[in-house]
Design a protein around this motif. Sequence first.
Motif, PDB file in Angstrom:
ATOM      1  N   LEU A  92       3.531  -6.569 -11.024  1.00 55.35           N
ATOM      2  CA  LEU A  92       2.929  -7.151 -12.227  1.00 55.35           C
ATOM      3  C   LEU A  92       3.348  -6.309 -13.422  1.00 55.35           C
ATOM      4  O   LEU A  92       3.039  -5.116 -13.493  1.00 55.35           O
ATOM      5  CB  LEU A  92       1.404  -7.174 -12.110  1.00 55.35           C
ATOM      6  N   ARG A  93       4.058  -6.930 -14.363  1.00 56.47           N
ATOM      7  CA  ARG A  93       4.541  -6.219 -15.549  1.00 56.47           C
ATOM      8  C   ARG A  93       3.633  -6.555 -16.734  1.00 56.47           C
ATOM      9  O   ARG A  93       3.583  -7.702 -17.172  1.00 56.47           O
ATOM     10  CB  ARG A  93       5.985  -6.606 -15.839  1.00 56.47           C
ATOM     11  N   VAL A  94       2.937  -5.539 -17.221  1.00 54.58           N
ATOM     12  CA  VAL A  94       1.973  -5.699 -18.313  1.00 54.58           C
ATOM     13  C   VAL A  94       2.570  -5.107 -19.586  1.00 54.58           C
ATOM     14  O   VAL A  94       2.947  -3.939 -19.620  1.00 54.58           O
ATOM     15  CB  VAL A  94       0.645  -4.992 -17.991  1.00 54.58           C
ATOM     16  N   GLY A  95       2.665  -5.927 -20.631  1.00 55.64           N
ATOM     17  CA  GLY A  95       3.065  -5.448 -21.948  1.00 55.64           C
ATOM     18  C   GLY A  95       1.830  -5.351 -22.820  1.00 55.64           C
ATOM     19  O   GLY A  95       1.058  -6.315 -22.923  1.00 55.64           O
ATOM     20  N   THR A 137      11.020 -14.859 -22.119  1.00 59.73           N
ATOM     21  CA  THR A 137      12.240 -14.333 -21.497  1.00 59.73           C
ATOM     22  C   THR A 137      11.948 -13.642 -20.168  1.00 59.73           C
ATOM     23  O   THR A 137      12.860 -13.075 -19.558  1.00 59.73           O
ATOM     24  CB  THR A 137      12.937 -13.333 -22.435  1.00 59.73           C
ATOM     25  N   ARG A 138      10.696 -13.694 -19.735  1.00 61.05           N
ATOM     26  CA  ARG A 138      10.263 -13.105 -18.457  1.00 61.05           C
ATOM     27  C   ARG A 138      10.447 -11.591 -18.418  1.00 61.05           C
ATOM     28  O   ARG A 138      10.564 -10.988 -17.353  1.00 61.05           O
ATOM     29  CB  ARG A 138      11.026 -13.712 -17.286  1.00 61.05           C
ATOM     30  N   ALA A 139      10.472 -10.953 -19.585  1.00 57.61           N
ATOM     31  CA  ALA A 139      10.559  -9.488 -19.620  1.00 57.61           C
ATOM     32  C   ALA A 139       9.238  -8.865 -19.182  1.00 57.61           C
ATOM     33  O   ALA A 139       9.209  -7.756 -18.648  1.00 57.61           O
ATOM     34  CB  ALA A 139      10.932  -9.010 -21.010  1.00 57.61           C
ATOM     35  N   ILE A 140       8.120  -9.570 -19.427  1.00 57.00           N
ATOM     36  CA  ILE A 140       6.802  -9.143 -18.961  1.00 57.00           C
ATOM     37  C   ILE A 140       6.081 -10.358 -18.387  1.00 57.00           C
ATOM     38  O   ILE A 140       6.473 -11.515 -18.647  1.00 57.00           O
ATOM     39  CB  ILE A 140       5.953  -8.518 -20.097  1.00 57.00           C
ATOM     40  N   ASP A 141       5.029 -10.116 -17.602  1.00 53.38           N
ATOM     41  CA  ASP A 141       4.267 -11.208 -16.990  1.00 53.38           C
ATOM     42  C   ASP A 141       2.999 -11.529 -17.768  1.00 53.38           C
ATOM     43  O   ASP A 141       2.517 -12.653 -17.729  1.00 53.38           O
ATOM     44  CB  ASP A 141       3.897 -10.837 -15.553  1.00 53.38           C
ATOM     45  N   ILE A 142       2.460 -10.528 -18.458  1.00 55.12           N
ATOM     46  CA  ILE A 142       1.243 -10.718 -19.238  1.00 55.12           C
ATOM     47  C   ILE A 142       1.273  -9.751 -20.415  1.00 55.12           C
ATOM     48  O   ILE A 142       1.781  -8.632 -20.293  1.00 55.12           O
ATOM     49  CB  ILE A 142      -0.019 -10.476 -18.373  1.00 55.12           C
ATOM     50  N   ALA A 301      -0.503 -13.094 -10.236  1.00 56.27           N
ATOM     51  CA  ALA A 301      -1.212 -11.850 -10.546  1.00 56.27           C
ATOM     52  C   ALA A 301      -1.524 -11.764 -12.032  1.00 56.27           C
ATOM     53  O   ALA A 301      -2.565 -11.234 -12.429  1.00 56.27           O
ATOM     54  CB  ALA A 301      -0.375 -10.656 -10.096  1.00 56.27           C
ATOM     55  N   ALA A 302      -0.627 -12.317 -12.866  1.00 54.38           N
ATOM     56  CA  ALA A 302      -0.860 -12.288 -14.312  1.00 54.38           C
ATOM     57  C   ALA A 302      -2.077 -13.126 -14.689  1.00 54.38           C
ATOM     58  O   ALA A 302      -2.922 -12.704 -15.489  1.00 54.38           O
ATOM     59  CB  ALA A 302       0.379 -12.779 -15.052  1.00 54.38           C
ATOM     60  N   SER A 303      -2.177 -14.321 -14.126  1.00 55.97           N
ATOM     61  CA  SER A 303      -3.323 -15.182 -14.406  1.00 55.97           C
ATOM     62  C   SER A 303      -4.610 -14.560 -13.872  1.00 55.97           C
ATOM     63  O   SER A 303      -5.672 -14.658 -14.498  1.00 55.97           O
ATOM     64  CB  SER A 303      -3.105 -16.565 -13.787  1.00 55.97           C
ATOM     65  N   GLU A 304      -4.510 -13.937 -12.701  1.00 57.79           N
ATOM     66  CA  GLU A 304      -5.680 -13.282 -12.133  1.00 57.79           C
ATOM     67  C   GLU A 304      -6.174 -12.173 -13.053  1.00 57.79           C
ATOM     68  O   GLU A 304      -7.375 -12.032 -13.297  1.00 57.79           O
ATOM     69  CB  GLU A 304      -5.335 -12.704 -10.760  1.00 57.79           C
ATOM     70  N   LEU A 305      -5.235 -11.369 -13.588  1.00 58.34           N
ATOM     71  CA  LEU A 305      -5.624 -10.281 -14.483  1.00 58.34           C
ATOM     72  C   LEU A 305      -6.212 -10.828 -15.779  1.00 58.34           C
ATOM     73  O   LEU A 305      -7.195 -10.286 -16.301  1.00 58.34           O
ATOM     74  CB  LEU A 305      -4.414  -9.397 -14.792  1.00 58.34           C
ATOM     75  N   ALA A 306      -5.628 -11.910 -16.314  1.00 62.02           N
ATOM     76  CA  ALA A 306      -6.125 -12.489 -17.561  1.00 62.02           C
ATOM     77  C   ALA A 306      -7.568 -12.960 -17.405  1.00 62.02           C
ATOM     78  O   ALA A 306      -8.390 -12.792 -18.316  1.00 62.02           O
ATOM     79  CB  ALA A 306      -5.221 -13.642 -17.994  1.00 62.02           C
ATOM     80  N   ARG A 307      -7.886 -13.556 -16.256  1.00 57.21           N
ATOM     81  CA  ARG A 307      -9.258 -14.011 -16.016  1.00 57.21           C
ATOM     82  C   ARG A 307     -10.188 -12.823 -15.760  1.00 57.21           C
ATOM     83  O   ARG A 307     -11.306 -12.773 -16.266  1.00 57.21           O
ATOM     84  CB  ARG A 307      -9.291 -14.982 -14.837  1.00 57.21           C
ATOM     85  N   PHE A 308      -9.724 -11.878 -14.988  1.00 54.14           N
ATOM     86  CA  PHE A 308     -10.552 -10.742 -14.612  1.00 54.14           C
ATOM     87  C   PHE A 308     -10.881  -9.857 -15.807  1.00 54.14           C
ATOM     88  O   PHE A 308     -11.964  -9.264 -15.878  1.00 54.14           O
ATOM     89  CB  PHE A 308      -9.830  -9.926 -13.533  1.00 54.14           C
TER      90      PHE A 308
END
Length: 339
Positions: A92-95, A137-142, A301-308
């Motif tokens: 999971l890449r977080v910016g 550009t898919r450089a990060i996921d969230i 995982a990005a959507s899960e983190l955004a909700r969490f």
Amino acid sequence: MTPTQLRAYSAVVRLGSVKQAAHELAVSESAVSLNIGQLRKELGDQLFSRTAAGLAFTPGGLRLASRAAEMLGLQDITVLEVSAAGRGRRMLRVGASSLFAEHGAPGLIELFASRADDLDVELSVRNPAAFETLLLTRAIDIAIGPLPTVVSEDAVLARPMMNYRLVLVAAPDHPLAGPRPTLVPSPRKPLAAPASPPLPASAGRLREQTWLLGPSAAASSEAVQALLHRLAIPEDHQQIFQSHAAALEEAKRGKGVAPAPTFAVAPDVRAGRLVQLAGPQATVEAVWHALTLAEKGAPSAASELARFASTPRAIQAMMRGTGVNVGHFKPSVHVTLWS
């Protein structure tokens, strides 16, 4: 061009010497010179020349220097991702904006990653203005931080994550902190402190102060930058440090005033190491958002983190920060700092 060539060139740029680059890379000087020569031939650019003052880079050489660092960074990230995938792990890449990365991310990422043993998290500091481009550009996921000025609602989903208050703090003996309470005898109590709260700090007085700032002062959409613009703080009154923690340490030494989220400075305020300045001019209400691609499909995982991230448990973790011993922290967290 090959990674070996780019690595040799990047080392020469960083160290300013072919000899030092060769020593760092554990190769001969002729090997470094050969890689540089191959780049010059392929790109049709001299890249740099030697002068009495050191190396002088051409415009093309300067452009290649920044691109080389980016490409080598992407190569390292790809190696990590492929390796993780081979071990059956997710990446999971977080910016994040610099303010959130320093004050909110540690507690959130630690708590979220601890919920999944197969998850590796990479945190990189990014400018909020580039959030949408980095996602597309898919450089990060969230992306996590302030909401950018312009967001394509059909492409990016933005969720409000956490409300916070940005305040100004200073050392207890700072002129704007107000008079220190003096303990005096009282008939009912042995000692009593007459509470005379400091007067609200006016915009004019705030403009006269030295502002001790972290990297967020230079990023668009950040609450710190909004506060600077609202008060019209002169640039020669601004000192920008490599981290917000460094700016707060200078504030404790009485060097000026520093903006910070209330939860980040609460322990120092309670301990009397810092004083929160009074008045509406010294505060800003702000919101951190979580941005992901607006794509349908199985939860990632990005959507899960955004909700969490907006749950009470997550907000408490962000406010309290990291508290788990590093030796007991199983999920991998890779931190990359980007200019």
